[in-house]
Motif scaffolding. Sequence first.
Motif, PDB file in Angstrom:
ATOM      1  N   ILE A 217     -10.701 -46.365 -92.443  1.00 20.93           N
ATOM      2  CA  ILE A 217     -10.771 -45.804 -93.964  1.00 20.93           C
ATOM      3  C   ILE A 217     -12.121 -45.536 -94.572  1.00 20.93           C
ATOM      4  CG2 ILE A 217     -10.150 -46.596 -96.048  1.00 20.93           C
ATOM      5  CD1 ILE A 217      -7.900 -48.321 -94.774  1.00 20.93           C
ATOM      6  N   VAL A 218     -13.188 -46.276 -94.077  1.00 19.54           N
ATOM      7  CA  VAL A 218     -14.449 -46.252 -94.509  1.00 19.54           C
ATOM      8  C   VAL A 218     -14.882 -45.064 -93.950  1.00 19.54           C
ATOM      9  CG1 VAL A 218     -16.833 -47.047 -94.487  1.00 19.54           C
ATOM     10  CG2 VAL A 218     -15.146 -48.549 -95.045  1.00 19.54           C
ATOM     11  N   GLU A 219     -14.777 -44.469 -92.419  1.00 26.70           N
ATOM     12  CA  GLU A 219     -15.194 -43.462 -92.094  1.00 26.70           C
ATOM     13  C   GLU A 219     -14.522 -42.289 -92.695  1.00 26.70           C
ATOM     14  OE1 GLU A 219     -16.736 -40.253 -90.206  1.00 26.70           O
ATOM     15  OE2 GLU A 219     -17.431 -42.266 -89.982  1.00 26.70           O
ATOM     16  N   HIS A 228      -9.738 -38.088 -99.030  1.00 28.64           N
ATOM     17  CA  HIS A 228      -9.434 -38.063 -98.107  1.00 28.64           C
ATOM     18  C   HIS A 228      -9.141 -39.580 -97.470  1.00 28.64           C
ATOM     19  CE1 HIS A 228      -9.243 -37.170 -93.701  1.00 28.64           C
ATOM     20  NE2 HIS A 228     -10.385 -37.606 -93.348  1.00 28.64           N
ATOM     21  N   ALA A 229     -10.002 -40.652 -97.999  1.00 25.18           N
ATOM     22  CA  ALA A 229      -9.661 -41.866 -97.401  1.00 25.18           C
ATOM     23  C   ALA A 229      -8.212 -42.298 -97.931  1.00 25.18           C
ATOM     24  CB  ALA A 229     -10.814 -42.883 -98.115  1.00 25.18           C
ATOM     25  N   ASP A 230      -8.090 -41.850 -99.117  1.00 26.31           N
ATOM     26  CA  ASP A 230      -6.726 -42.372 -99.686  1.00 26.31           C
ATOM     27  C   ASP A 230      -5.398 -41.709 -99.014  1.00 26.31           C
ATOM     28  OD1 ASP A 230      -7.810 -43.822-101.932  1.00 26.31           O
ATOM     29  OD2 ASP A 230      -7.260 -42.063-103.188  1.00 26.31           O
ATOM     30  N   ALA A 231      -5.836 -40.563 -98.475  1.00 23.00           N
ATOM     31  CA  ALA A 231      -4.769 -39.889 -97.771  1.00 23.00           C
ATOM     32  C   ALA A 231      -4.371 -40.441 -96.333  1.00 23.00           C
ATOM     33  CB  ALA A 231      -5.044 -38.482 -97.610  1.00 23.00           C
ATOM     34  N   ILE A 232      -5.270 -41.059 -95.732  1.00 24.74           N
ATOM     35  CA  ILE A 232      -5.044 -41.729 -94.564  1.00 24.74           C
ATOM     36  C   ILE A 232      -4.838 -43.104 -94.446  1.00 24.74           C
ATOM     37  CG2 ILE A 232      -6.728 -39.987 -93.373  1.00 24.74           C
ATOM     38  CD1 ILE A 232      -7.894 -43.376 -92.917  1.00 24.74           C
ATOM     39  N   THR A 233      -4.996 -43.743 -95.707  1.00 24.00           N
ATOM     40  CA  THR A 233      -4.878 -45.338 -95.825  1.00 24.00           C
ATOM     41  C   THR A 233      -3.501 -45.805 -95.575  1.00 24.00           C
ATOM     42  OG1 THR A 233      -6.823 -45.490 -97.320  1.00 24.00           O
ATOM     43  CG2 THR A 233      -5.299 -47.365 -97.300  1.00 24.00           C
TER      44      THR A 233
END
Length: 266
Positions: A217-219, A228-233
């Motif tokens: 998530i940090v990456e 982008h982080a929200d989209a993969i979390t």
Amino acid sequence: MPSNPASPTTVERRTTGSGGEYAVLTVAHGELNLFDRAMFDSLIADVAALSENPPRAVLLRAEGKVVSGGVDVHLFDGLTAQQGQELWERLFASIVHPLEALPCPVVYSAHALTLTAAFEIALACDIVLASPRAKFGLVETVVGLTPSMGGPQRLAERAGSGRARELVMTGDLYDAQTLHAWGVVNAVHDDVDAAAYSLTERLADGPTRAHTATKRIVEAWRSGGIAHADAITSGVSGALFETDDLRGAVRSFLDVGPGKATYTGR
């Protein structure tokens, strides 16, 4: 067991009292632990082995009076622009990026002077611990170079772009307390080796899959921002519900309360 003791670096795999496996990668290469070709080759091999068979945590540390006096400048003598580019591409591809991609927490312990490549490698780790005696520097300006293993950009992420430009452009040395205040060093300990081993063991006993999800998530945020982080979390976190560790920890919490769960990394 440690790898070849004659090598500039060694890797020892250990097990905590609770059964969590962790690896200790130690640099011991002459008086200054200089990053020459042998050091880079040895480190590349060790990182590849860790990537192929990851433990549940990794500790990077060094023996000797200094963590590292930097890169052996002989490596740069006579390089063409193409050869220089290929050198940095190799070090990104075989050290920096694989370290960041390890599916477990990675801790760096700096007990003394930590220059150039060693500092850039530290910045690729998840958590950096330092002794009050440690000093850090990206001093490539002394040979007309800029740090090229990811140091400036990772400094900017941790400390801000202005601090990164200052540290790199001045080529000055910065003490551990200053870099702790800047957010580059996570914590300063009088006995940093003991603190680093203790933290690594604690992380090795933790929910490894959850730690890996945190890294992903940090990456995602680092590469594409909050959106982008929200989209993969949701997908990354959702997958944890099928792990033994989450299921067991939820059951433990409900049965006996918080803080009693044990983890296997599965």
